[in-house]
Design a protein around this motif. Structure first.
Motif, short mmCIF file in Angstrom:
data_model
loop_
_atom_site.label_atom_id
_atom_site.label_comp_id
_atom_site.label_asym_id
_atom_site.label_seq_id
_atom_site.Cartn_x
_atom_site.Cartn_y
_atom_site.Cartn_z
N THR A 16 1.02 -1.03 0.03
CA THR A 16 -0.03 -0.25 -0.06
C THR A 16 0.66 1.40 -0.12
N ILE A 17 1.97 0.95 -0.36
CA ILE A 17 3.05 2.31 0.23
C ILE A 17 2.57 2.97 -0.58
N TRP A 18 2.10 3.22 -2.41
CA TRP A 18 2.17 3.34 -3.37
C TRP A 18 0.99 4.76 -2.87
N LEU A 19 -0.49 4.29 -1.98
CA LEU A 19 -1.44 4.80 -1.87
C LEU A 19 -1.02 5.89 -1.03
N ILE A 20 0.07 5.43 0.09
CA ILE A 20 0.31 6.26 1.24
C ILE A 20 1.03 7.17 0.88
N ILE A 21 1.65 6.96 -0.49
CA ILE A 21 2.86 7.84 -1.02
C ILE A 21 1.89 9.18 -1.30
N LEU A 22 0.91 8.90 -2.24
CA LEU A 22 -0.75 9.73 -3.05
C LEU A 22 -1.10 10.58 -1.78
N PHE A 23 -2.31 9.70 -0.84
CA PHE A 23 -3.08 10.74 -0.09
C PHE A 23 -1.65 11.55 0.95
N MET A 24 -0.92 10.88 1.17
CA MET A 24 0.65 11.87 1.51
C MET A 24 0.97 13.37 1.66
N THR A 25 0.22 12.68 -0.06
CA THR A 25 1.12 14.37 -0.76
C THR A 25 -0.20 15.00 -1.36
N LEU A 26 -1.70 14.51 -1.54
CA LEU A 26 -2.22 14.99 -1.89
C LEU A 26 -3.05 15.75 -0.48
N ILE A 27 -3.41 15.11 0.51
CA ILE A 27 -4.10 15.79 1.59
C ILE A 27 -3.75 17.21 1.71
N SER A 60 3.67 24.26 2.10
CA SER A 60 4.25 24.03 2.86
C SER A 60 4.52 23.68 3.79
N LEU A 61 3.73 24.80 4.64
CA LEU A 61 3.68 24.60 6.23
C LEU A 61 3.00 23.48 6.43
N PHE A 62 2.42 22.71 6.09
CA PHE A 62 1.29 21.67 6.46
C PHE A 62 2.58 20.26 5.55
N TYR A 63 2.87 20.43 4.24
CA TYR A 63 3.50 18.83 3.93
C TYR A 63 4.88 19.40 4.03
N ALA A 64 5.52 20.58 4.39
CA ALA A 64 6.93 20.31 4.25
C ALA A 64 7.63 20.14 5.61
N SER A 65 6.42 20.33 6.51
CA SER A 65 7.12 20.38 7.81
C SER A 65 6.23 19.42 8.31
N VAL A 66 5.37 18.15 7.88
CA VAL A 66 4.39 17.28 9.17
C VAL A 66 4.54 16.18 7.63
N PHE A 67 3.66 16.37 6.67
CA PHE A 67 3.32 15.38 6.13
C PHE A 67 4.37 14.63 5.52
N LEU A 68 5.81 15.27 4.87
CA LEU A 68 6.75 14.81 4.24
C LEU A 68 7.49 14.37 5.35
N LEU A 116 10.42 10.50 -5.43
CA LEU A 116 8.71 10.20 -6.31
C LEU A 116 7.28 11.85 -5.48
N ALA A 117 7.66 11.27 -4.37
CA ALA A 117 6.57 11.78 -3.86
C ALA A 117 6.94 13.14 -4.32
N GLN A 118 8.39 13.92 -3.58
CA GLN A 118 8.08 15.40 -4.17
C GLN A 118 7.40 15.64 -6.08
N ILE A 119 7.64 15.04 -6.65
CA ILE A 119 6.80 15.06 -8.22
C ILE A 119 6.01 14.82 -8.02
N MET A 120 4.88 14.16 -7.45
CA MET A 120 3.99 14.24 -7.06
C MET A 120 3.33 15.32 -6.64
N ALA A 121 3.37 15.46 -5.08
CA ALA A 121 3.53 17.10 -4.63
C ALA A 121 3.35 17.82 -5.67
#
Length: 249
Positions: A16-27, A60-68, A116-121
């Protein structure tokens, strides 16, 4: 190394790592872009000179400090979790390759997944921003540089997170510890001191790299960040492979 990376691909492709990457960048991307377009501009009518950069900073305040950092911990823990099942570490070490090669293949695979996560984000940010009407020319160079430096920051952190998961031998314990350390990172990132010294706390490095190269604030820190994260990664990889070999299984 190519064979070992192929093994990592075979282990990961059905997880499920691919779904995790998708949702952790999408949210965080959806949250950041919506906050900018619907609240800051839509309700308060507060457009900025460069709308793309402002929306990216909010995201980035949410993505780079918490989600990434959390995504990095989840991937690193998952790479160890597979081997912990059935004591597969011992099986790996029976292969006719140096033990260090397993460490480098796993960390390299971890770096690739984070890239990949950075490209998707970034792709999701541009797509959603265009749909919701962010105006102006997309500052491609700045956004790319910001994503690249954010990736550099998270790579060094991910080695530490991999070693934590490897040493603790528990996905749950590793994630609990990372949640706690990520909370500290968020508080550090949003503080005044964190804008200058946040890069020196490993869990804040992804945010420091992302913000310092998108906001235009304190440009002199860009070179310092590059040197610091490069050195941090080198030390983490050098020490990490020794810890990887010596840990009892």
């Amino acid at each position: 190394m190519r064979t070992l990376l192929q093994m990592e691909w075979e282990k990961s492709k059905k997880t499920t790592i691919w779904l995790i990457i998708l949702f952790m960048t999408l949210i965080p991307v959806v949250y950041g872009v919506v906050i900018y377009t619907k609240v800051m501009v839509g309700e308060y009518n507060s457009p900025f000179e460069n709308q793309w950069l402002m929306a990216w900073m909010i995201t980035s305040l949410f993505y780079a400090s918490v989600f990434l950092p959390m995504l990095s911990a989840m991937i690193a823990s998952s790479l160890c979790r597979y081997e912990e099942r059935g004591n597969n570490w011992l099986k790996l070490f029976t292969y006719p390759v140096k033990h260090e090669a397993h460490f480098f293949s796993k960390t390299l695979w971890l770096f690739m997944l984070l890239a990949l996560a950075q490209i998707m984000a970034l792709a999701l940010f541009i797509l959603l921003g265009s749909i919701l009407g962010i105006k102006g020319a997309v500052p491609w160079a700045t956004l790319f540089k910001s994503s690249l430096f954010g990736w550099m920051g998270v790579c060094g952190l991910s080695v530490i997170q991999f070693l934590i998961a490897y040493y603790l031998k528990s996905y749950i314990k590793s994630m609990i510890l990372n949640v706690f350390l990520c909370c500290i990172a968020f508080l550090t990132a949003t503080s005044a001191a964190g804008q200058t010294f946040g890069m020196f706390y490993p869990w804040t490095m992804p945010y420091a790299g992302t913000i310092e190269n998108s906001s235009g604030i304190l440009p002199s820190l860009t070179q310092l960040f590059f040197l610091y994260t490069s050195g941090f990664l080198l030390v983490a990889m050098t020490a990490g492979q020794k810890i990887f070999i010596k840990r009892p299984h």
